[in-house]
Design a protein around this motif. Sequence first.
Motif, PDB file in Angstrom:
ATOM      1  N   GLU A   1      55.198  39.387  34.342  1.00 47.39           N
ATOM      2  CA  GLU A   1      55.603  38.234  33.530  1.00 47.39           C
ATOM      3  C   GLU A   1      54.396  37.603  32.842  1.00 47.39           C
ATOM      4  O   GLU A   1      54.451  37.225  31.665  1.00 47.39           O
ATOM      5  N   GLN A   2      53.278  37.483  33.569  1.00 45.84           N
ATOM      6  CA  GLN A   2      52.066  36.906  32.984  1.00 45.84           C
ATOM      7  C   GLN A   2      51.495  37.824  31.902  1.00 45.84           C
ATOM      8  O   GLN A   2      50.999  37.350  30.865  1.00 45.84           O
ATOM      9  N   ALA A   3      51.577  39.153  32.132  1.00 46.18           N
ATOM     10  CA  ALA A   3      51.065  40.107  31.137  1.00 46.18           C
ATOM     11  C   ALA A   3      51.885  40.038  29.850  1.00 46.18           C
ATOM     12  O   ALA A   3      51.341  40.110  28.738  1.00 46.18           O
ATOM     13  N   ILE A   4      53.215  39.903  29.990  1.00 49.67           N
ATOM     14  CA  ILE A   4      54.072  39.805  28.805  1.00 49.67           C
ATOM     15  C   ILE A   4      53.761  38.525  28.029  1.00 49.67           C
ATOM     16  O   ILE A   4      53.706  38.519  26.786  1.00 49.67           O
ATOM     17  N   GLU A   5      53.549  37.441  28.756  1.00 52.33           N
ATOM     18  CA  GLU A   5      53.202  36.181  28.092  1.00 52.33           C
ATOM     19  C   GLU A   5      51.877  36.323  27.342  1.00 52.33           C
ATOM     20  O   GLU A   5      51.719  35.823  26.210  1.00 52.33           O
ATOM     21  N   ALA A   6      50.899  37.005  27.968  1.00 52.15           N
ATOM     22  CA  ALA A   6      49.602  37.208  27.316  1.00 52.15           C
ATOM     23  C   ALA A   6      49.760  38.069  26.064  1.00 52.15           C
ATOM     24  O   ALA A   6      49.116  37.826  25.031  1.00 52.15           O
ATOM     25  N   TRP A   7      50.623  39.100  26.140  1.00 53.34           N
ATOM     26  CA  TRP A   7      50.862  39.965  24.974  1.00 53.34           C
ATOM     27  C   TRP A   7      51.517  39.162  23.838  1.00 53.34           C
ATOM     28  O   TRP A   7      51.162  39.296  22.669  1.00 53.34           O
ATOM     29  N   GLN A   8      52.456  38.285  24.210  1.00 54.10           N
ATOM     30  CA  GLN A   8      53.120  37.466  23.196  1.00 54.10           C
ATOM     31  C   GLN A   8      52.142  36.479  22.556  1.00 54.10           C
ATOM     32  O   GLN A   8      52.346  36.038  21.424  1.00 54.10           O
ATOM     33  N   ASP A   9      51.076  36.136  23.317  1.00 53.44           N
ATOM     34  CA  ASP A   9      50.065  35.216  22.781  1.00 53.44           C
ATOM     35  C   ASP A   9      48.971  35.943  22.004  1.00 53.44           C
ATOM     36  O   ASP A   9      47.979  35.326  21.611  1.00 53.44           O
ATOM     37  N   GLY A  10      49.138  37.284  21.829  1.00 55.39           N
ATOM     38  CA  GLY A  10      48.191  38.010  21.011  1.00 55.39           C
ATOM     39  C   GLY A  10      47.323  39.019  21.727  1.00 55.39           C
ATOM     40  O   GLY A  10      46.436  39.625  21.118  1.00 55.39           O
ATOM     41  N   ALA A  11      47.537  39.259  23.016  1.00 58.31           N
ATOM     42  CA  ALA A  11      46.740  40.260  23.737  1.00 58.31           C
ATOM     43  C   ALA A  11      47.062  41.655  23.208  1.00 58.31           C
ATOM     44  O   ALA A  11      48.155  41.913  22.693  1.00 58.31           O
ATOM     45  N   ASP A  12      46.111  42.579  23.327  1.00 62.82           N
ATOM     46  CA  ASP A  12      46.289  43.944  22.844  1.00 62.82           C
ATOM     47  C   ASP A  12      47.427  44.623  23.607  1.00 62.82           C
ATOM     48  O   ASP A  12      47.415  44.645  24.844  1.00 62.82           O
ATOM     49  N   PRO A  13      48.414  45.205  22.931  1.00 66.00           N
ATOM     50  CA  PRO A  13      49.540  45.856  23.611  1.00 66.00           C
ATOM     51  C   PRO A  13      49.090  46.978  24.551  1.00 66.00           C
ATOM     52  O   PRO A  13      49.627  47.140  25.655  1.00 66.00           O
ATOM     53  N   GLY A  14      48.117  47.768  24.111  1.00 69.79           N
ATOM     54  CA  GLY A  14      47.643  48.876  24.936  1.00 69.79           C
ATOM     55  C   GLY A  14      47.010  48.377  26.226  1.00 69.79           C
ATOM     56  O   GLY A  14      47.258  48.904  27.318  1.00 69.79           O
ATOM     57  N   ASP A  15      46.170  47.344  26.108  1.00 68.42           N
ATOM     58  CA  ASP A  15      45.544  46.768  27.309  1.00 68.42           C
ATOM     59  C   ASP A  15      46.595  46.187  28.242  1.00 68.42           C
ATOM     60  O   ASP A  15      46.494  46.308  29.467  1.00 68.42           O
ATOM     61  N   THR A  16      47.622  45.568  27.651  1.00 71.37           N
ATOM     62  CA  THR A  16      48.687  44.966  28.464  1.00 71.37           C
ATOM     63  C   THR A  16      49.444  46.026  29.250  1.00 71.37           C
ATOM     64  O   THR A  16      49.681  45.884  30.452  1.00 71.37           O
ATOM     65  N   LEU A  17      49.801  47.135  28.573  1.00 71.92           N
ATOM     66  CA  LEU A  17      50.538  48.212  29.245  1.00 71.92           C
ATOM     67  C   LEU A  17      49.708  48.881  30.328  1.00 71.92           C
ATOM     68  O   LEU A  17      50.210  49.214  31.408  1.00 71.92           O
ATOM     69  N   ARG A  18      48.393  49.088  30.044  1.00 72.69           N
ATOM     70  CA  ARG A  18      47.524  49.687  31.060  1.00 72.69           C
ATOM     71  C   ARG A  18      47.376  48.779  32.279  1.00 72.69           C
ATOM     72  O   ARG A  18      47.357  49.250  33.424  1.00 72.69           O
ATOM     73  N   ALA A  19      47.274  47.463  32.028  1.00 69.75           N
ATOM     74  CA  ALA A  19      47.151  46.517  33.131  1.00 69.75           C
ATOM     75  C   ALA A  19      48.410  46.524  34.003  1.00 69.75           C
ATOM     76  O   ALA A  19      48.337  46.505  35.242  1.00 69.75           O
ATOM     77  N   ILE A  20      49.586  46.578  33.350  1.00 70.20           N
ATOM     78  CA  ILE A  20      50.844  46.625  34.093  1.00 70.20           C
ATOM     79  C   ILE A  20      50.939  47.923  34.893  1.00 70.20           C
ATOM     80  O   ILE A  20      51.338  47.926  36.062  1.00 70.20           O
ATOM     81  N   ARG A  21      50.538  49.051  34.257  1.00 67.40           N
ATOM     82  CA  ARG A  21      50.576  50.350  34.940  1.00 67.40           C
ATOM     83  C   ARG A  21      49.693  50.338  36.177  1.00 67.40           C
ATOM     84  O   ARG A  21      50.091  50.790  37.265  1.00 67.40           O
ATOM     85  N   ASP A  22      48.471  49.796  36.044  1.00 67.95           N
ATOM     86  CA  ASP A  22      47.539  49.761  37.178  1.00 67.95           C
ATOM     87  C   ASP A  22      48.068  48.858  38.288  1.00 67.95           C
ATOM     88  O   ASP A  22      47.929  49.174  39.482  1.00 67.95           O
ATOM     89  N   GLN A  23      48.667  47.729  37.904  1.00 70.40           N
ATOM     90  CA  GLN A  23      49.209  46.806  38.906  1.00 70.40           C
ATOM     91  C   GLN A  23      50.308  47.480  39.709  1.00 70.40           C
ATOM     92  O   GLN A  23      50.343  47.404  40.934  1.00 70.40           O
ATOM     93  N   LEU A  24      51.225  48.162  39.028  1.00 63.85           N
ATOM     94  CA  LEU A  24      52.336  48.819  39.713  1.00 63.85           C
ATOM     95  C   LEU A  24      51.873  50.004  40.549  1.00 63.85           C
ATOM     96  O   LEU A  24      52.521  50.375  41.530  1.00 63.85           O
ATOM     97  N   ALA A  25      50.735  50.596  40.165  1.00 60.08           N
ATOM     98  CA  ALA A  25      50.178  51.727  40.930  1.00 60.08           C
ATOM     99  C   ALA A  25      49.268  51.250  42.061  1.00 60.08           C
ATOM    100  O   ALA A  25      48.742  52.057  42.821  1.00 60.08           O
ATOM    101  N   GLY A  26      49.082  49.936  42.163  1.00 56.48           N
ATOM    102  CA  GLY A  26      48.241  49.396  43.211  1.00 56.48           C
ATOM    103  C   GLY A  26      46.770  49.536  42.954  1.00 56.48           C
ATOM    104  O   GLY A  26      45.962  49.494  43.880  1.00 56.48           O
ATOM    105  N   LYS A  27      46.386  49.703  41.693  1.00 54.95           N
ATOM    106  CA  LYS A  27      44.982  49.873  41.342  1.00 54.95           C
ATOM    107  C   LYS A  27      44.382  48.544  40.875  1.00 54.95           C
ATOM    108  O   LYS A  27      45.092  47.652  40.397  1.00 54.95           O
TER     109      LYS A  27
END
Length: 203
Positions: A170-196
């Motif tokens: 939810e925080q990553a999506i909010e950051a993306w909506q505020d202008g964060a790089d989509p690629g960085d957002t998706l990688r961050a979500i992927r790493d979080q879900l993978a426990g990295k």
Amino acid sequence: MAMTIGEAQAVMQVLRWITGNWDKPDWRIPSPEQARTDAMWLADRASKVLGAGLNAGDVAEHWPDMPPAEHVAHLKERVAELGHLDAGIKSITTADGTIDMDLSLAHDLMRIFVASFVEILDAADAPNFVELMFKLAGTDDRYTVTIRRPHGETPGEVLGRTRRNLEFVEQAIEAWQDGADPGDTLRAIRDQLAGKTPGEGAP
């Protein structure tokens, strides 16, 4: 009334037997039977003077099988023999209602300790954990002990991890909506879900 020579000698014999203090050459080592007889005689004389207290029969019934000093030495030997089975709790910490104990157990005992838990897990065909219920004798109090595999998770831990992941997404999506790089957002979500850790494994 002064103590007689006979009484004084009997007292010394009993005390030498009790304390094991026989290291002087001129001291005769009393046998267990002699020490017991002297103690019975002294108790009888004392009880007659006092009109109360232990008598010869009481002493005979409760006389120990070996001197206290020998009992102490025997116990010290047994403690030394069983030293390899020493066990203790190094520390206890609590977090979120969970008790984490750091146990110190001898190597052989630890192998049996751990093997018994693994056997319980395997017998229950449990991929993650099992819960054992114990009832305190004489009461209705019941206690639950959780035994889990090294990387197993309890339902509470899975729920907690899921909530943390949801909050992160939810925080990553909010950051993306505020202008964060989509690629960085998706990688961050992927790493979080993978426990990295974010950025882990990056070149």
